[in-house]
Design an enzyme around this catalytic site. Structure first.
Site, PDB file in Angstrom:
ATOM      1  N   HIS A   1       0.867  -1.180   0.000  1.00  0.00           N
ATOM      2  CA  HIS A   1       0.000   0.000   0.000  1.00  0.00           C
ATOM      3  C   HIS A   1       0.906   1.234   0.000  1.00  0.00           C
ATOM      4  O   HIS A   1       1.962   1.216   0.623  1.00  0.00           O
ATOM      5  CB  HIS A   1      -0.809   0.139   1.295  1.00  0.00           C
ATOM      6  CG  HIS A   1      -1.765  -0.939   1.601  1.00  0.00           C
ATOM      7  ND1 HIS A   1      -1.425  -2.076   2.281  1.00  0.00           N
ATOM      8  CD2 HIS A   1      -3.095  -1.035   1.374  1.00  0.00           C
ATOM      9  CE1 HIS A   1      -2.503  -2.826   2.448  1.00  0.00           C
ATOM     10  NE2 HIS A   1      -3.532  -2.225   1.906  1.00  0.00           N
TER      11      HIS A   1
ATOM     12  N   ASP B   1       2.036   2.200   3.468  1.00  0.00           N
ATOM     13  CA  ASP B   1       3.002   1.294   4.102  1.00  0.00           C
ATOM     14  C   ASP B   1       4.428   1.778   3.891  1.00  0.00           C
ATOM     15  O   ASP B   1       5.291   1.590   4.741  1.00  0.00           O
ATOM     16  CB  ASP B   1       2.998  -0.111   3.453  1.00  0.00           C
ATOM     17  CG  ASP B   1       1.669  -0.791   3.441  1.00  0.00           C
ATOM     18  OD1 ASP B   1       0.850  -0.487   4.300  1.00  0.00           O
ATOM     19  OD2 ASP B   1       1.460  -1.642   2.535  1.00  0.00           O
TER      20      ASP B   1
ATOM     21  N   HIS C   1     -10.909 -13.774   4.235  1.00  0.00           N
ATOM     22  CA  HIS C   1     -12.086 -12.981   3.850  1.00  0.00           C
ATOM     23  C   HIS C   1     -13.198 -13.898   3.335  1.00  0.00           C
ATOM     24  O   HIS C   1     -14.375 -13.678   3.617  1.00  0.00           O
ATOM     25  CB  HIS C   1     -11.723 -11.953   2.778  1.00  0.00           C
ATOM     26  CG  HIS C   1     -10.770 -10.900   3.240  1.00  0.00           C
ATOM     27  ND1 HIS C   1     -10.315  -9.888   2.424  1.00  0.00           N
ATOM     28  CD2 HIS C   1     -10.181 -10.690   4.440  1.00  0.00           C
ATOM     29  CE1 HIS C   1      -9.489  -9.114   3.102  1.00  0.00           C
ATOM     30  NE2 HIS C   1      -9.383  -9.581   4.325  1.00  0.00           N
TER      31      HIS C   1
ATOM     32  N   ASP D   1      -5.619 -13.439   9.747  1.00  0.00           N
ATOM     33  CA  ASP D   1      -4.482 -13.351   8.822  1.00  0.00           C
ATOM     34  C   ASP D   1      -3.312 -14.220   9.247  1.00  0.00           C
ATOM     35  O   ASP D   1      -2.161 -13.769   9.286  1.00  0.00           O
ATOM     36  CB  ASP D   1      -4.011 -11.886   8.713  1.00  0.00           C
ATOM     37  CG  ASP D   1      -4.871 -11.072   7.765  1.00  0.00           C
ATOM     38  OD1 ASP D   1      -5.733 -11.630   7.065  1.00  0.00           O
ATOM     39  OD2 ASP D   1      -4.672  -9.841   7.713  1.00  0.00           O
TER      40      ASP D   1
ATOM     41  N   ASP E   1      -0.699 -12.418   2.635  1.00  0.00           N
ATOM     42  CA  ASP E   1      -1.294 -11.345   3.442  1.00  0.00           C
ATOM     43  C   ASP E   1      -1.501 -11.936   4.839  1.00  0.00           C
ATOM     44  O   ASP E   1      -2.617 -12.134   5.309  1.00  0.00           O
ATOM     45  CB  ASP E   1      -2.612 -10.908   2.801  1.00  0.00           C
ATOM     46  CG  ASP E   1      -3.172  -9.666   3.467  1.00  0.00           C
ATOM     47  OD1 ASP E   1      -2.560  -9.169   4.428  1.00  0.00           O
ATOM     48  OD2 ASP E   1      -4.233  -9.198   3.025  1.00  0.00           O
TER      49      ASP E   1
END
Lengths: 440, 440, 440, 440
Positions: free
Chosen positions: D101, D104, D271, D309, D339
């Site tokens: 990102h 990040d 997810h 995660d 991730d």
């Protein structure tokens, strides 16, 4: 006359076999850690799913092809036939134990007297078949949840008549369990809970449940039934909330009512997960309190919110369960009872055999892998080391000995300044070790 | 200097008021069933969420506009300022009680001695503010889960140093709670559980937790702290599995280790639901064992799997909770502590007030409706009637008295023939009555 | 001959009535927002639960006392009797619509021809009863999940024979629905999904489902059936995973296969929650895509993981559902079908009436409260204001108009410097408003 | 200067190695089914967890020992140092790809211009490091959820300013991704959803999201960014409900707004499970629609309700995921991005390596086992046979060809009489085959 003429005894053929009617991993006489696989695992078949299961679900009727059922002339003959088919199945699948509910094995008839006469007639057949085959009774139980009279529970029913009928059933089933040489009696309170708290006096119901268990304990003494009592946790389904939610709820109840010396836990995998626990947690939790009795071996689907009672498949789960069972000293009276059913679309009787092969092979793998983890020693060594400060420091020993005080420890803490971190938990490293042992 | 200059004391203006900074249902001095609303409800504000909450979540930093925080020159001054702002808030929202963790109120500093000095400095301010405002301390607690030294737990840490630090914190917090006149001390074991069972010796950890609580009980006697100890259940989060899973797990632990006479339950709504229970179940369950202590009032979202700590909104929930609290005799030392936080996007300080208004009005409605249900009497009368066969029959009375036997009841059951069904549970009718009372 | 001789027509008696067989909130002819309650709500009774429901669950057989069932001489007569009892029930409870599955209303017999003859005989009775009572058919559907031939699904079965049988059933049910003046036909794919992905070709199954729906659409044109097709989402149960998981899955399927102009959603509360959504979310989601068709009104228990199909009780839920239905323009062909069943212990036929009274009163309250929220206007005004920057700024309008570009907006953002926060979401304030309107 | 001086390159040492810093199963150059393991698996490290993760959770601050962080003199230098450490880590763990990102990798600074300058400075270092090490960028993304300005979402914010900032971030990140040779850009809408439906205009928000994606697609064309766009589903957390709930919701959105040709799915295991799906379901579902893009490899805990995660451990899951990926043709632009984060108590940098070893070995095992299942052929052969009636019957072929009609099929069904059951699903047999291949 055989029910399964095409199926011969299911034998161990080793991991490479492509015969769907052979064991690949369960080798009953193979010795592991000083006992045979059969002695460690103490497999049992649940009479209800194995021989009474139809494949019905809330959205459709049964699918299972069971030709012997339709061949019977009347309920009692059907019940006897089922018994003989069941023992043939146990022989062919090499099943050493079984479990039953009273209503599984005999028709209820019109009156209690009818039911008891039917039970006597069928268990006479069972006794013969046990003799013939060597298959033994692990435990018996009474079905106190199906009959409409138990719609509000049995021992926890709002109506004393239901309580009395339940008492009559337990009395009879205990007598039959004794007669058949069963080593246990299980309480599973299918509707011992509530649908709606607005219409429920919870304390009163739980008091009644305790009274009921005390009567059972007393009657066992009276008739010399020396088997172990088990209490089986399940959090919900069919009711909204059951008093035997999980091991903690059961054991708390037993302690509160002075029953903790008479009753141990019968832990079911899928019931544990419905309560938010893993089965290994429940086994460890019961075991650490001396309350591990027996295990109902099956598997749930964690993405589904009801009891699916699948045959065990996941070797991670069977390994962890066996690891905790071994750590707790293994089974005495209890065993691994397959409270499992073939999926509705697995409707042939070949599927019956294949389902048990799946479950028995999965647990045989679990046993072998659990033993390998213990023999490897890396995990146990890490755990031992992890808590070592309670042995290597004076105050650690005093904490464990129950002689430390807050004031003393506050002084210790002040002296520590900015203390070191307590050491990595190394979860990922341990998981790699598990995978190495499972797949290496 | 006021932190909330535009907000005057929040007053009761009645159900029709459109003033967002007024109570519509909470009228503190209104008498209901012989006590004022304030006396029944014993509201408390949680220091941590109310004044320390930033709105941070795992996916973003804080959002809350709290200008007094940025104005402070150093951590200790900030802590004192927060204290003064908090008491101003309590005054303006008519909050009679509060609760705190040690780390909420004072900076930890570099060493334990620093922390204790900071605590002394800040609680001196608190003592003054309590005096000035009349706001009282409901209970105190130590935060034994945030500091990295507690990554594996505190009393259940694998490392004895962490245990010693935890002991030091509890000792100090108990002293401060006594000094501030607090009527309770709460154990919430944020990390007293495990992340991974492979690296955990559960029995050892639970033994240590019991040793820890015994030390706290002993120290309370030593210093003359006469407040009630509370144990707060939560099943998981932050860890995978916590030993204080639910009331059953907590009470079983207390019984197993001889702590049941010293510790009661502090029940939180959202923790109950994460464990698969309604809060009314947990209150009833604890109450029937004499173990109801206090309640952390908040609300979860049953479609979300973590602790959302929302302000109570659902009047069904507050009504049922108050009904069970009233049935259990109401609060003695305990109260309704809003362990609740404004949603992250509710970032203004007006939202702080509006959030508490929501929570306090929802519980005031719950109280009024629960009393109305009891006064209406239809539900209670139905429940009483439902169990009447245990009084109206001889064998029912013997069951309750503990003198019935299986054999005797089996005889009764035989005599009943085909018994009548046990009466409808009438759930839907009772629900209609609840709606009539809530909305009629 | 009446099935319910003691029950007279259930009438509105107002909020204070203590008559359990009266409406307290549902006043069919009362005008709200320009339409009567009856016109807004378009209540429907589900034939399956109302008249075929026995109270059976996976742990026990039926409990419901339905004397007319045992009185019938043969399956076909029983089916006709049930029809007459059902219409009497509808009359007495003031139910304007109903829904059915083909297998609910007539026995399947040995062959398809038998089944179709039985359907013709029973629907002749229905047509008479509709005429006599004025009760109308909301929608019809075929049961394509109970018969063992559908164990792997119907349109998605691995076997083409099952597909062909399903086609035959849909054809006949559509003809009957047309004959009875029904305004809709619903697809609920009870087993259109999988039990195990290892044995499943998902793409192939979904292709077949699309082919099936296209055939139904074509046949409707052919016979001039102008009712609305509905697709009903449910994520799981009985299968592990269903292709009609939620509105998103259904609508994506319809778009992918060119069916979006022919089929709308039939949304069920308890199915929505099993998929992790609130019912108001699903209604809003379907409505915003022009896909809201009809609603199956019931309630689930969010602490239970299966479809409990309870009668609606929670007025927060009915209010939010009605708010979204009103926002979407209300019903055209659809309505509120009570796909709800009395709890197993509510076994009397008085409970049938009380259950519907609960559901109808709860939705009447929901309607009145939703209208009050809209008329109050504070919530809608806040929402409108909240998005106003998309109207008040040039670039906001360009975003909405689809003409803005990243580069242009990046320039705007640079010019904003450190922008103000976007305004509080005011969730707690809005929730207080909702409680004020519900309880004020 | 090395950040990990004691760790040398992690090498494959085979299944028997007890070196915790070696691969036991991942052998990058080993050829499986015509490609190397490295080519099949396309592993990627997530910059955010790997190098920015602190171990903080909602109940405590970070624990991770990362000495290079505290050594840096200022935020920008810290960012550069982190970049260099990250690439050293990738080299040593043999990681071929990474993802990031914007927030990040560089500090946001006070203004957008600061942020962009910081990004330029840091990505210059990244470009060098990519050159030096050969590590490649799999995809980039913008963090549009952490900054308080995005408290109500970014593209779906109620405020146009937030939308504009989000546009600026995406523009810049896309440019940087292109500059760094990234083969994709991912949209994960952390707060693109709602907290409370009462304050939300869902249609308007989703319209805006579509406008936003169209702008991004247009800008990519403008600058010649030819990487693949990905949309990453997640049902909830941090918000109550996210618009990108699961693949069905995402793909339905893409179809509704004409974006389906530009965007594919980035599927994350944890997810998927939070949405009630297995990851293999989501991969199969996306794949069958030509929408499989990339996979975020991690694992959740199905007894916990939030995104944990975890590093992949369960070889059943990795096997099934790889089986579906292989069936969908393998990766083109996408890969397996970890991730995943080390557990909070795994705080050393050795744990960083061990965590990735766990994940990479688990997926290498999954690849090998998936290939073995395909090569074994029994499962695929069974599935093919299972649907064969759609090829072997005339009407089956017509169903598949889209030319069958209800009327025609009804005729076929009539002719079938009482049809045979459709064949056992053989789930248990297939599961035994899976276990044989995994453990044989």
């Amino acid at each position: 006359m055989s029910a399964f003429p095409e199926v011969t005894k299911v034998l161990y053929e080793g991991p490479a076999s492509k015969n769907p009617l052979a064991f690949r991993f369960y080798n009953p006489d193979e010795v592991v850690e000083g006992k045979t696989m059969a002695e460690h695992l103490k497999f049992s078949a649940a009479y209800w799913h194995t021989i009474c299961g139809t494949g019905a679900d809330p959205f459709g009727p049964g699918t299972m092809l069971r030709p012997w059922d339709s061949a019977a002339c009347c309920p009692l003959e059907k019940a006897k036939t089922r018994g003989r088919v069941f023992f043939e199945f146990c022989e062919k699948i090499q099943m050493p134990y079984y479990c039953f509910h009273d209503t599984d094995i005999a028709p209820e008839g019109e009156t209690l007297a009818d039911f008891q006469a039917n039970l006597d007639a069928v268990t006479a057949v069972f006794a013969e078949e046990q003799q013939r085959t060597g298959v033994k009774l692990l435990w018996g139980t009474s079905n106190l949840f199906s009959n409409p009279r138990y719609m509000h529970g049995a021992a926890t029913s709002c109506h004393a008549d239901a309580f009395a009928f339940a008492a009559a059933q337990v009395k009879k089933t205990m007598e039959l369990t004794k007669m058949l040489g069963g080593s246990g009696y299980t309480f599973w309170g299918g509707r011992e809970g509530y649908q709606c708290l607005w219409n429920t006096n919870m304390k009163r119901e739980i008091d009644h449940l305790a009274a009921f268990m005390h009567m059972a304990v007393n009657y066992a003494k009276e008739i010399g039934f020396t088997g172990q009592f088990y209490f089986e946790p399940k959090p919900k389904e069919p009711t909204k909330h059951q008093y035997d939610y999980d091991c903690a709820a059961c054991i708390n109840f037993l302690r509160a009512y002075g029953l903790e010396d008479y009753v141990k836990m019968n832990i079911e995998t899928n019931h544990a997960t419905l309560a938010g626990h893993t089965v290994e947690h429940e086994i460890d939790y019961a075991g650490m309190q001396g309350m591990l009795g027996s295990v109902d071996a099956n598997a749930g689907d964690l993405l589904l919110g009801w009891d699916t009672d699948e045959f065990p498949f996941n070797v991670y789960e069977t390994t962890f369960a066996m690891y905790e069972i071994l750590k707790a000293g293994g089974f005495t009276n209890g065993g691994l009872n397959f409270d499992s059913k073939s999926r509705r679309p697995s409707y042939t009787y070949e599927d019956m055999f294949k389902s048990f092969i799946l479950g028995m092979d999965s647990f045989a793998l679990g046993l072998v892998k659990a033993v390998a983890i213990i023999e490897d020693g890396r995990i146990d060594a890490f755990v031992k080391e992890r808590y070592s400060s309670y042995e290597t420091t004076e105050y650690g020993r005093r904490i464990r000995g129950g002689t430390a005080t807050l004031a003393e420890l506050a002084g210790i803490a002040e002296g520590l300044g900015a203390p070191a971190l307590p050491g990595s938990g190394r979860q990922e490293e341990l998981e790699s070790i598990v995978n190495q042992i499972l797949f290496g």
